[in-house]
Structures are given as C-alpha cells and as structure tokens.
Design a protein around this motif. Structure first.
Motif, PDB file in Angstrom:
ATOM      1  N   THR A 258       0.836  -1.214   0.000  1.00  0.00           N
ATOM      2  CA  THR A 258       0.000   0.000   0.000  1.00  0.00           C
ATOM      3  C   THR A 258       0.866   1.259   0.000  1.00  0.00           C
ATOM      4  OG1 THR A 258      -0.319   0.335   2.403  1.00  0.00           O
ATOM      5  CG2 THR A 258      -1.812  -1.206   1.265  1.00  0.00           C
ATOM      6  N   TYR A 259       0.231   2.384  -0.220  1.00  0.00           N
ATOM      7  CA  TYR A 259       0.954   3.651  -0.280  1.00  0.00           C
ATOM      8  C   TYR A 259       1.208   4.236   1.106  1.00  0.00           C
ATOM      9  CZ  TYR A 259       2.314   8.411  -1.314  1.00  0.00           C
ATOM     10  OH  TYR A 259       3.011   9.591  -1.362  1.00  0.00           O
ATOM     11  N   SER A 260       0.210   4.166   1.981  1.00  0.00           N
ATOM     12  CA  SER A 260       0.322   4.858   3.263  1.00  0.00           C
ATOM     13  C   SER A 260       0.571   3.942   4.451  1.00  0.00           C
ATOM     14  CB  SER A 260      -0.971   5.644   3.537  1.00  0.00           C
ATOM     15  OG  SER A 260      -2.055   4.747   3.746  1.00  0.00           O
ATOM     16  N   HIS A 261       0.241   2.640   4.302  1.00  0.00           N
ATOM     17  CA  HIS A 261       0.293   1.692   5.425  1.00  0.00           C
ATOM     18  C   HIS A 261      -0.506   2.245   6.605  1.00  0.00           C
ATOM     19  CE1 HIS A 261       1.815  -1.122   8.473  1.00  0.00           C
ATOM     20  NE2 HIS A 261       2.227  -1.873   7.462  1.00  0.00           N
ATOM     21  N   SER A 262      -1.652   2.777   6.308  1.00  0.00           N
ATOM     22  CA  SER A 262      -2.500   3.401   7.325  1.00  0.00           C
ATOM     23  C   SER A 262      -3.113   2.355   8.258  1.00  0.00           C
ATOM     24  CB  SER A 262      -3.625   4.186   6.647  1.00  0.00           C
ATOM     25  OG  SER A 262      -4.591   4.595   7.585  1.00  0.00           O
TER      26      SER A 262
ATOM     27  N   GLU B 164      -4.836   3.048  -3.113  1.00  0.00           N
ATOM     28  CA  GLU B 164      -3.582   2.787  -2.394  1.00  0.00           C
ATOM     29  C   GLU B 164      -2.681   1.858  -3.198  1.00  0.00           C
ATOM     30  OE1 GLU B 164      -2.261   3.250   0.869  1.00  0.00           O
ATOM     31  OE2 GLU B 164      -3.769   4.612   1.688  1.00  0.00           O
ATOM     32  N   LEU B 165      -3.274   0.806  -3.740  1.00  0.00           N
ATOM     33  CA  LEU B 165      -2.501  -0.179  -4.497  1.00  0.00           C
ATOM     34  C   LEU B 165      -2.007   0.403  -5.819  1.00  0.00           C
ATOM     35  CD1 LEU B 165      -4.646  -3.404  -3.897  1.00  0.00           C
ATOM     36  CD2 LEU B 165      -2.467  -2.827  -2.874  1.00  0.00           C
ATOM     37  N   SER B 166      -2.895   1.085  -6.511  1.00  0.00           N
ATOM     38  CA  SER B 166      -2.547   1.626  -7.827  1.00  0.00           C
ATOM     39  C   SER B 166      -1.445   2.679  -7.731  1.00  0.00           C
ATOM     40  CB  SER B 166      -3.786   2.221  -8.491  1.00  0.00           C
ATOM     41  OG  SER B 166      -4.770   1.227  -8.703  1.00  0.00           O
TER      42      SER B 166
END
Length: 254
Positions: free
Chosen positions: A125-129, A143-145
């Motif tokens: 993911t982008y943020s690992h939120s 997030e994935l894209s």
C-alpha cells in the motif's frame, strides 16, 4: 465460493432457521445470540489471520522438498534497509521487500539498490495506514494503484505481489484484489519482531517453525530485527538452506 461467502450463507441460513424455530418451536433468543457470537468470532479470526484464507486466497507457504525459504520484509524501505541488504549480500541470500509507496518516494536510492541486487519488491500500500481495514474498495484500489505506479517507475513493470498491512483482510480488500489482480502473499512464520523485545525469543520462534517452503515475516524497521536476521542467515547457511524471492519459491511448488 470463498470462505467468507460460505460464512455469510451459513449465517443467513441459520437466521432463517432461528426465525422458523422461534415461531414454530418457541426457541429462546439465547440460541440466536450464541450463534451470532460464534459467527462474529469466525469473521474476526478470518480477517486478522491471513493464513485462514477466509476473505481471499493468500500464499502463505509453498509445498516443496527443497531446502529453500523466502525471507520477507515489511514496511520499508527505511534507514535499516541498507543494513538488511548488506547482510543479504554478504551471506548470499535473496529476499522479498513489501514496500510502502510513500517510503519508496522518500528512499529512492535504497529502492534502486533492492532492485539492482536482484531482490523482489512487492506492494504494501501507499500509506500503510492503520485505517486500511476501514477503507472502501475504491480507497484500497487507490492505495494499491498509486504504489504500483511508483514501483513501475523503478522496475519498468507493475508488481505482481501484495501483502496487506498487518495481514488484515476483509471484503473490500478482496474486491480490490479482484480488480488489481495482485497475488496476495501471507506467511507461515510470523517472527513478531515488532512485538517481542527479546532477540533470542524471536530467533528461536523462527528456528522452531522453519521448514522447506516457509515464508518468513520480518521488518526492516529496527536494529533488533537486523540482529535477528544476521543470526538467521548464519543458521540457514549452517543447515544448507537458502532464502530466495517469493516468486522463485512459488515456482518450486510441487
């Protein structure tokens, strides 16, 4: 039919059964509450334990007789990733790094080194939120894209593999994966290196569970994990095991 679909189908069937039983036989509400609690616990277990394959299929171990395993690192790249790469290079092992998109942007040189030394990069993911489990399907896809595009800018190709943050899955993540077509990677050896403070306990936890085809979860986020990795690599050399990328391990499936 997936396990989570079966779970909801069973829940619906028992709901109808309870309504029938309540009307015809006067069943107590306690029966329904007890069933609901059991069903809820099943869903929680399936969501938080990726190996259950409850919501989606995850590759958590590979069936092989060969002495190969896959060491994987989550949450990088970070300041500790360089030390990880140094150890892997010194002991001649390969690994898979499930990278966070925003951290790739902040550490382009480390990302390039991971690639140039022939390790594998996967999407984390982008943020690992911490709110990932509550994101909509659209939010998960975004997030994935976003991370796919970042990784492609380094490798020239979209990553095939994805590991959900914290190993948490749910129907929205399942639907997102159907859209993005990633292969989901879990683990069968969770080191708990972000939870356990004692390095000896972490190492022994891995050692006890080690078998051909194992997928080991570590994090390139602390000196503690670096020291565990050093011991692990020496132990693998001692018992004639090799760590290879997840992709290469999957190819050994027998």
């Amino acid at each position: 039919m997936s396990k989570h679909q079966i779970g909801y189908t069973v829940f619906g069937a028992f709901t109808l059964l309870y309504v029938y039983g309540y009307i015809v036989n006067g069943w107590s509400l306690l029966y329904y509450i007890s069933f609901f609690v059991l069903w809820f616990l099943l869903v929680v277990y399936g969501s938080f334990f990726i190996r259950s394959n409850y919501h989606l299929k995850a590759i958590s171990k590979v069936k092989t007789q060969d002495n190969f395993v896959a060491i994987t690192f989550d949450d990088g790249p970070t300041e500790y990733t360089e030390k990880v790469l140094d150890l892997l290079k010194k002991e001649h092992h390969k690994a898979t790094f499930f990278c966070v998109g925003s951290r790739i942007e902040n550490n382009p040189e480390l990302t390039q080194r991971i690639i140039s030394e022939h390790h594998l990069i996967g999407n984390h993911t982008y943020s690992h939120s911490k709110q990932m489990g509550f994101k909509s399907t659209k939010g998960v896809i975004e997030e994935l894209s976003q991370t796919d595009q970042i990784i492609k800018s380094f490798t020239g190709a979209f990553p095939k593999y994805f590991r959900p943050p914290f190993g948490v899955t749910n129907p929205n993540i399942m639907r997102a994966i159907r859209k993005t077509k990633h292969k989901v990677i879990g683990w069968n050896i969770r080191s708990l290196d972000t939870v356990i403070e004692d390095e000896e306990k972490i190492f022994l936890r891995i050692k006890r569970q080690l078998k051909p085809g194992s997928i080991i979860l570590l994090h390139d986020t602390s000196d503690k994990s670096i020291r565990v990795l050093e011991r692990l690599l020496l132990y693998l050399n001692e018992i004639n095991y090799r760590s290879i990328t997840v992709e290469d391990l999957i190819k050994l499936e027998s």
